[in-house]
Design a protein around this motif. Structure first.
Motif, PDB file in Angstrom:
ATOM      1  N   MET A   1      62.751  30.364  16.979  1.00 40.82           N
ATOM      2  CA  MET A   1      64.113  30.738  17.250  1.00 40.82           C
ATOM      3  C   MET A   1      64.933  30.868  16.133  1.00 40.82           C
ATOM      4  O   MET A   1      64.959  29.747  15.193  1.00 40.82           O
ATOM      5  CB  MET A   1      64.845  29.672  18.030  1.00 40.82           C
ATOM      6  N   GLU A   3      68.863  31.555  14.989  1.00 43.01           N
ATOM      7  CA  GLU A   3      70.152  32.094  15.262  1.00 43.01           C
ATOM      8  C   GLU A   3      71.010  31.860  13.971  1.00 43.01           C
ATOM      9  O   GLU A   3      71.247  30.715  13.451  1.00 43.01           O
ATOM     10  CB  GLU A   3      70.722  31.071  16.331  1.00 43.01           C
ATOM     11  N   LEU A 351      72.870  41.246  18.944  1.00 52.29           N
ATOM     12  CA  LEU A 351      71.559  40.833  19.504  1.00 52.29           C
ATOM     13  C   LEU A 351      70.344  41.590  18.688  1.00 52.29           C
ATOM     14  O   LEU A 351      70.373  42.657  19.076  1.00 52.29           O
ATOM     15  CB  LEU A 351      71.651  40.950  20.903  1.00 52.29           C
ATOM     16  N   PHE A 384      66.475  37.984  19.400  1.00 49.34           N
ATOM     17  CA  PHE A 384      65.684  37.682  20.450  1.00 49.34           C
ATOM     18  C   PHE A 384      64.164  37.749  19.856  1.00 49.34           C
ATOM     19  O   PHE A 384      63.683  38.680  19.351  1.00 49.34           O
ATOM     20  CB  PHE A 384      65.771  38.650  21.334  1.00 49.34           C
ATOM     21  N   GLU A 387      59.959  33.145  19.994  1.00 51.82           N
ATOM     22  CA  GLU A 387      59.876  31.807  20.628  1.00 51.82           C
ATOM     23  C   GLU A 387      60.878  31.866  21.821  1.00 51.82           C
ATOM     24  O   GLU A 387      60.684  31.295  22.931  1.00 51.82           O
ATOM     25  CB  GLU A 387      60.786  30.722  19.784  1.00 51.82           C
ATOM     26  N   GLN A 388      61.828  32.806  21.896  1.00 51.18           N
ATOM     27  CA  GLN A 388      62.668  33.178  23.295  1.00 51.18           C
ATOM     28  C   GLN A 388      61.857  33.622  24.201  1.00 51.18           C
ATOM     29  O   GLN A 388      61.841  33.334  25.619  1.00 51.18           O
ATOM     30  CB  GLN A 388      63.794  33.887  22.900  1.00 51.18           C
ATOM     31  N   TYR A 391      59.428  30.943  25.816  1.00 56.57           N
ATOM     32  CA  TYR A 391      60.221  30.330  26.667  1.00 56.57           C
ATOM     33  C   TYR A 391      60.365  30.757  28.050  1.00 56.57           C
ATOM     34  O   TYR A 391      60.087  30.216  29.011  1.00 56.57           O
ATOM     35  CB  TYR A 391      61.505  30.008  26.068  1.00 56.57           C
ATOM     36  N   LEU A 392      60.808  32.198  28.027  1.00 61.19           N
ATOM     37  CA  LEU A 392      61.036  32.922  29.227  1.00 61.19           C
ATOM     38  C   LEU A 392      59.645  33.020  30.042  1.00 61.19           C
ATOM     39  O   LEU A 392      59.776  32.604  31.257  1.00 61.19           O
ATOM     40  CB  LEU A 392      61.858  33.989  29.194  1.00 61.19           C
ATOM     41  N   VAL A 406      67.837  39.473  28.962  1.00 64.71           N
ATOM     42  CA  VAL A 406      68.446  38.981  27.804  1.00 64.71           C
ATOM     43  C   VAL A 406      69.268  39.969  27.587  1.00 64.71           C
ATOM     44  O   VAL A 406      70.345  39.675  27.309  1.00 64.71           O
ATOM     45  CB  VAL A 406      67.616  38.718  26.604  1.00 64.71           C
ATOM     46  N   PHE A 410      73.639  40.099  27.839  1.00 70.65           N
ATOM     47  CA  PHE A 410      74.305  40.186  26.691  1.00 70.65           C
ATOM     48  C   PHE A 410      75.311  41.228  26.645  1.00 70.65           C
ATOM     49  O   PHE A 410      76.528  40.996  26.223  1.00 70.65           O
ATOM     50  CB  PHE A 410      73.231  40.265  25.483  1.00 70.65           C
TER      51      PHE A 410
ATOM     52  N   PRO B  93      63.437  23.125  23.366  1.00 73.01           N
ATOM     53  CA  PRO B  93      63.812  24.234  23.995  1.00 73.01           C
ATOM     54  C   PRO B  93      64.702  25.275  23.292  1.00 73.01           C
ATOM     55  O   PRO B  93      65.671  24.832  22.531  1.00 73.01           O
ATOM     56  CB  PRO B  93      64.719  23.763  25.140  1.00 73.01           C
ATOM     57  N   VAL B  94      64.579  26.516  23.303  1.00 73.42           N
ATOM     58  CA  VAL B  94      65.008  27.369  22.768  1.00 73.42           C
ATOM     59  C   VAL B  94      66.165  28.077  23.317  1.00 73.42           C
ATOM     60  O   VAL B  94      66.687  27.916  24.424  1.00 73.42           O
ATOM     61  CB  VAL B  94      64.554  28.658  22.247  1.00 73.42           C
ATOM     62  N   GLU B  95      67.311  28.433  22.403  1.00 74.65           N
ATOM     63  CA  GLU B  95      68.560  29.154  23.018  1.00 74.65           C
ATOM     64  C   GLU B  95      68.312  30.532  23.424  1.00 74.65           C
ATOM     65  O   GLU B  95      67.743  31.274  22.742  1.00 74.65           O
ATOM     66  CB  GLU B  95      69.795  28.974  22.129  1.00 74.65           C
ATOM     67  N   ILE B  96      68.750  30.843  24.662  1.00 71.40           N
ATOM     68  CA  ILE B  96      68.666  32.230  24.984  1.00 71.40           C
ATOM     69  C   ILE B  96      70.071  32.939  25.109  1.00 71.40           C
ATOM     70  O   ILE B  96      70.860  32.552  26.041  1.00 71.40           O
ATOM     71  CB  ILE B  96      67.946  32.314  26.253  1.00 71.40           C
ATOM     72  N   PRO B  97      70.609  33.773  24.366  1.00 72.95           N
ATOM     73  CA  PRO B  97      71.735  34.332  24.296  1.00 72.95           C
ATOM     74  C   PRO B  97      71.913  35.200  25.477  1.00 72.95           C
ATOM     75  O   PRO B  97      71.035  36.045  25.846  1.00 72.95           O
ATOM     76  CB  PRO B  97      72.072  34.905  23.104  1.00 72.95           C
ATOM     77  N   VAL B 144      71.534  29.644  28.554  1.00 65.39           N
ATOM     78  CA  VAL B 144      70.358  28.940  28.308  1.00 65.39           C
ATOM     79  C   VAL B 144      70.378  28.166  27.325  1.00 65.39           C
ATOM     80  O   VAL B 144      70.143  28.912  25.949  1.00 65.39           O
ATOM     81  CB  VAL B 144      68.967  29.599  28.759  1.00 65.39           C
ATOM     82  N   ASN B 145      70.567  26.952  27.130  1.00 64.19           N
ATOM     83  CA  ASN B 145      70.558  25.886  26.025  1.00 64.19           C
ATOM     84  C   ASN B 145      71.431  26.235  24.861  1.00 64.19           C
ATOM     85  O   ASN B 145      71.470  25.516  23.911  1.00 64.19           O
ATOM     86  CB  ASN B 145      69.078  25.971  25.523  1.00 64.19           C
TER      87      ASN B 145
END
Lengths: 440, 255
Positions: A1, A3, A351, A384, A387-388, A391-392, A406, A410, B93-97, B144-145
């Protein structure tokens, strides 16, 4: 991730002035500079200045004396110096892809191509006219702030004037739409005036399509007590180049919602500015952009709080995917000394969906009085990444659904503010199309 | 009853320094209804095992197998594994924008069940599960997160565990970074999921602390990419007293 987040807010209580420093990782990009530059190294002349850090007052990026208040405005092309690409205003724009729009008047460069064809659908009460350059209504809402806009102002042949009569009550269903279809790749100028008279309410859509190399001025004149929504959609063919200076002037107790949708085209440079002609006015500016491989989508905003007790809200969101996709968002807000009681907030979110895309986001806030309601801004660019996605997917969601989830989520924040049902649907479809077109 | 079977698993990652072998022949069988604690020092390969079962692309399986009721898990994509009944509660756990928890949970539930949950019961289930984990209702509308504290993230992982109802839950250091109160809340959530029945649990932890709240049936000690010792809950007690030094000394002596 990954950010990358930068959030800055200023509240009125402490009245501090915060100005954005030079962007980390930003470099002067020699390949973007104009051919007009004298032979010099990439760090010659004004480039050195642009890198100076110093204690900057009055905003601007790294240039101490670049208060937005001091920027040259003129209807005359000759008043503007040639664009080198090193100016704060042009440093992100790939000038070589402007196809001459930046060099009108130099080495015989003309701006005389046919303007886009205008097709109109409108309610009966709204008038749409084609008028000559000399029409008295032209020039009331704005004045060019850069050389490209000034060139368009000097060169347009006819203007389209949309008038919402006084006290006209339009709804989100009876929208006035100008479909502007590009007439080819000869550099052209055009001029549009959208005029909402006193207490008029309504929605006007400027729908740009086809192919064009176009420099455009849009004047948006909102008289006292009016409530106008203007949506400017740029859904050009892939090769189009479009510079659009949109000048908003909003009267006493009037409201304007301005929406920019940048989707299609090779290079789009949209520069909306909002000025207040009276107190108690409100400006909402929304933007949505989706940059694909090779696309340069640039949005530069200016909100000039010169009058007391006015409000502004700016919300721009963009998605980027593909190699060389580039989005630029610059948000300048100036609160002048007289603008006591100002309430302003601007926000930009990007994004990044794939490798190779780049977003530049620069909010600038200049405050000349501490007697304000509030002033703040936020800018964040998220990525994005794998890792995201992992996760999903680890929650059972297939890859294509995950990406759509996503991106839709957004961009929906902007789409739902358009409040024109037909357009919202079209925007959702456009986002789906962009997603499908990517290598996703 | 379902069985998750890991046989002679060898896993490596590629780093800038080259290929690094992490798991060196792990074999482990978990049945639904059982709770297995995987313990071990940092760098012993515990989290690699968790991520490999879930299908994280960073890890390369060089040999061995993972099967779920005889089905080849390694041949499945990440989302197929989740739909087959595997759940990984992530360490980070990762953040999902742009995606709210509400939207995310409904989308995941729909994907896993193959049909959208019935709106009324689902909304009620989510609310209840959130309340039990002491998650404030407004988190449902947050992304999410995004901006969650470490403890909030872990509680949301267990929320997903309770709502998605997998066959096998792999909890990757769910206890790390939690204060005692949060640890209790999270442990209660795991115990509720276990008590519902039909869940096999692999509890990966560095510390014995969480084992005071979640009682394992089996304890496996991981050292240097393999299981060094196995036993019942008494092994955890011994580790609490002695730590991992004994195994590390052995590993160095044989190295």
């Amino acid at each position: 991730m990954t950010e990358l987040t930068e959030e800055k807010t200023i509240d009125a209580a402490d009245g501090k002035v915060w100005s954005q420093g030079f962007i980390k990782g930003m470099t002067e990009e020699g390949e973007q500079l104009s051919d007009l530059n004298p032979e010099s190294g990439p760090l010659g002349g004004s480039a050195v200045k642009a890198h100076s850090h110093g204690d900057s007052h009055g905003g601007g990026v790294g240039v101490p004396d670049s208060s937005r208040a001091g920027r040259l405005t003129s209807y005359k092309l000759a008043d503007f110096p040639l664009i080198t690409g090193r100016e704060e205003d042009w440093r992100f724009t790939p000038l070589k892809r402007l196809r001459g729009l930046d060099r009108v008047g130099v080495k015989g460069q003309q701006l005389d191509g046919p303007a886009p064809a205008v097709e109109v659908t409108k309610p009966d009460a709204v008038t749409v006219e084609t008028v000559g350059r000399g029409d008295a209504r032209i020039g009331r809402a704005g004045i060019p702030e850069d050389r490209v806009a000034a060139a368009a102002w000097e060169n347009f042949a006819e203007a389209t004037v949309v008038t919402l009569p006084a006290e006209y009550q339009g709804t989100a269903e009876d929208v006035t739409t100008l479909t502007l279809t590009g007439a080819g790749t000869t550099p052209a100028a055009s001029h549009i005036l959208v005029h909402a008279k006193q207490f008029a309410t309504g929605v006007v859509v400027l729908d740009h399509r086809g192919t064009a190399v176009l420099s455009e001025n849009v004047e948006i004149l909102v008289e006292d007590g009016a409530n106008l929504t203007v949506v400017s959609i740029q859904d050009w063919d892939d090769d189009a180049v479009h510079a659009s200076a949109q000048h908003i002037q909003v009267g006493r107790d009037a409201k304007v919602k301005h929406v920019v949708i940048n989707l299609g085209g090779n290079l789009l440079r949209t520069t909306p500015s909002a000025r207040y002609a009276g107190t108690g006015a409100e400006v909402e500016m929304y933007g949505l952009y989706f940059a694909d491989a090779g696309q340069h989508l640039e949005q530069r905003l200016f909100v000039d709080h010169s009058t007391n007790n006015c409000k502004s809200r700016v919300t721009y969101k963009g998605a980027l995917q593909g190699d060389g996709a580039h989005a630029v968002w610059i948000g300048d807000v100036l609160i002048r000394k007289a603008a006591e009681g100002t309430d302003t907030y601007e926000m930009n979110r990007n994004l990044i969906l794939t490798q190779g895309a780049r977003a530049d986001s620069v909010p600038n806030l200049e405050i000349e009085t501490g007697m304000i309601e509030g002033a703040g801004h936020a800018s964040a660019t998220g990525r994005f990444d794998d890792e995201q996605l992992f996760y999903l997917q680890a929650r059972g969601i297939p890859e294509d659904v995950a990406r759509r989830l996503v991106v839709r989520g957004f961009l929906n924040e902007v789409i739902q503010h358009i409040k024109v049902p037909a357009l919202e649907e079209r925007m959702r479809e456009a986002v789906e199309r962009e997603l499908a077109a990517g290598t996703l | 009853m379902s069985t998750l079977e890991i046989k002679d698993l060898h896993v490596s990652i590629t780093t800038e320094q080259g290929v690094k072998n992490i798991l060196k022949g792990v074999s482990l069988t978990i049945k639904t209804g059982e709770t297995h604690a995987i313990m071990g020092p940092n760098g012993s390969g515990k989290s690699t095992l968790a991520s490999t079962i879930a299908g994280h692309p960073r890890y390369t399986v060089d040999s061995g197998s993972i099967t779920l009721d005889g089905e080849d898990v390694l041949a499945m994509t990440v989302d197929q594994r989740a739909r087959a009944g595997l759940f990984l509660a992530m360490q980070y756990p990762v953040e999902i924008p742009g995606v709210t928890m509400t939207n995310f949970l409904r989308t995941a539930k729909t994907a896993i069940d193959g049909e959208a949950p019935k709106l009324r019961t689902w909304t009620k289930d989510v609310k209840e599960a959130m309340a039990q984990l002491r998650i404030e209702p407004e988190f449902a509308q947050r992304n999410v997160n995004e901006g969650f504290s470490g403890g909030e993230k872990k509680r949301h992982e267990i929320l997903q565990l309770e709502l998605l109802k997998p066959k096998f839950a792999i909890l990757d250091e769910t206890d790390s970074g939690l204060d005692v109160d949060a640890l209790k809340v999270v442990s209660e959530g795991v115990n509720r999921a276990i008590a519902e029945g039909g869940l096999g649990t692999m509890l990966i932890t560095h510390y014995t602390r969480i084992l005071r709240y979640i009682k394992p049936d089996f304890v496996h000690v991981f050292v240097d990419g393999n299981i060094a010792e196995q036993g019942g809950p008494e092994l955890a007690d011994r580790l609490e007293d002695e730590g991992y030094d004994r195994y590390l000394a052995d590993a160095q002596a044989t190295a």
